[in-house]
Design a protein around this motif. Structure first.
Motif, PDB file in Angstrom:
ATOM      1  N   LEU A 149      45.757  37.066  38.155  1.00 26.42           N
ATOM      2  CA  LEU A 149      45.129  36.788  39.690  1.00 26.42           C
ATOM      3  C   LEU A 149      44.936  37.893  40.708  1.00 26.42           C
ATOM      4  O   LEU A 149      44.308  37.622  41.513  1.00 26.42           O
ATOM      5  CB  LEU A 149      46.032  35.783  40.269  1.00 26.42           C
ATOM      6  N   ASP A 150      45.553  39.319  40.036  1.00 29.47           N
ATOM      7  CA  ASP A 150      45.430  40.412  40.773  1.00 29.47           C
ATOM      8  C   ASP A 150      43.792  40.953  40.714  1.00 29.47           C
ATOM      9  O   ASP A 150      43.512  41.791  39.917  1.00 29.47           O
ATOM     10  CB  ASP A 150      46.264  41.411  40.461  1.00 29.47           C
ATOM     11  N   ALA A 151      42.974  40.187  41.247  1.00 26.42           N
ATOM     12  CA  ALA A 151      41.555  40.725  40.977  1.00 26.42           C
ATOM     13  C   ALA A 151      40.755  40.880  42.375  1.00 26.42           C
ATOM     14  O   ALA A 151      41.230  40.357  43.298  1.00 26.42           O
ATOM     15  CB  ALA A 151      40.852  39.747  40.011  1.00 26.42           C
ATOM     16  N   ALA A 156      39.186  36.395  39.423  1.00 17.41           N
ATOM     17  CA  ALA A 156      40.615  36.007  39.325  1.00 17.41           C
ATOM     18  C   ALA A 156      40.956  34.792  38.444  1.00 17.41           C
ATOM     19  O   ALA A 156      41.646  34.706  37.640  1.00 17.41           O
ATOM     20  CB  ALA A 156      41.321  35.894  40.881  1.00 17.41           C
ATOM     21  N   ALA A 162      47.807  34.340  45.629  1.00 11.80           N
ATOM     22  CA  ALA A 162      46.717  34.850  45.138  1.00 11.80           C
ATOM     23  C   ALA A 162      45.304  34.817  45.810  1.00 11.80           C
ATOM     24  O   ALA A 162      44.680  35.679  46.335  1.00 11.80           O
ATOM     25  CB  ALA A 162      46.700  35.233  43.852  1.00 11.80           C
ATOM     26  N   LEU A 182      39.439  36.905  48.720  1.00 13.13           N
ATOM     27  CA  LEU A 182      39.148  35.703  47.668  1.00 13.13           C
ATOM     28  C   LEU A 182      38.858  34.383  48.290  1.00 13.13           C
ATOM     29  O   LEU A 182      38.320  33.632  48.077  1.00 13.13           O
ATOM     30  CB  LEU A 182      40.243  35.815  46.735  1.00 13.13           C
TER      31      LEU A 182
END
Length: 229
Positions: free
Chosen positions: A72-74, A80, A135, A141
């Motif tokens: 999820l670190d996108a 993600a 996240a 996001l």
């Protein structure tokens, strides 16, 4: 207590066996054979099959949460979620035959295993939901989501449980990936769609009505939301 064996290696093999066969179908004799540790030594070290299963599940839960955070670190919500679902589907469909989702398989047997495992499954799902919500709450996001991050996280957790059932029925990874892509389409606005404006407010309102503050689904409102997409 000093172990006469490599505990990390043993617990890894224990997890693999429980994941493949499930709780009820796995015996201490099976575990002894899989780990190459005598049954008496396993009893002496861990006391029971229940305790071994708990340790295996805890090991699995740590892995799931760590891999999910990494996926999820996108830089975008779409990427993600693509990465998150890829990790989930790959985990379910690995090995021959596919081993499925250990969380869901454990939940199905939790009435037999006992209350401790029910609590462990519940804790993992709640922690995973929190990881997803955190996240997706990052500004870059959140701006592209069709619903608030906490609602998106609730929907994703429910969706992955259904995805696990579909995997057990069809054993078709591509079908799972197609369903995941559809879920992302419902949760993430198309690139270039602004966060403001009347259309966005209508989508957000419809999505909130669909999920509701109590988490209950209302399909007639969701249908209206889909018409506005």
């Amino acid at each position: 207590m000093v172990r006469q064996f490599d505990e990390e290696a043993v617990l890894s093999k224990v997890l693999d066996l429980f994941w493949a066969k499930g709780w009820q179908a796995t015996s201490m004799a099976d575990l002894a054979e899989a780990t190459d540790v005598q049954r008496g030594s396993l009893y002496h070290a861990y006391g029971s099959k229940e305790h071994l299963f708990q340790l295996a599940f805890d090991r699995y839960a740590e892995r799931v949460l760590a891999e999910s955070r990494q996926a999820l670190d996108a830089p975008s919500a779409r990427l993600a979620l693509e990465r998150f679902f890829d990790v989930s589907i790959t985990s379910m469909t690995a090995d021959v035959p596919p081993r499925g989702c250990f969380t869901t398989k454990t939940a199905v047997e939790s009435d037999v295993i006992g209350e401790s495992m029910q609590n462990r499954v519940r804790d993992l799902l709640e922690q995973l939901e929190a990881v997803i919500a955190e996240a997706l709450s990052r500004d870059a996001l959140r701006a592209s989501l069709a619903v608030p991050p906490d609602k998106a996280a609730q929907a994703i957790i429910a969706f992955t449980r259904g995805l696990a059932v579909m995997e057990r029925i069809y054993h078709e990874p591509m079908r799972l990936r197609d369903l995941a892509a559809l879920q992302i389409t419902l949760l993430v606005r198309p690139a270039g769609a602004g966060g403001g404006g009347r259309a966005h407010r209508q989508r957000a309102a419809s999505a909130d009505q669909y999920i509701g503050v109590d988490g209950n689904c209302r399909s007639e409102h969701r249908l209206g939301s889909l018409r506005n997409l």
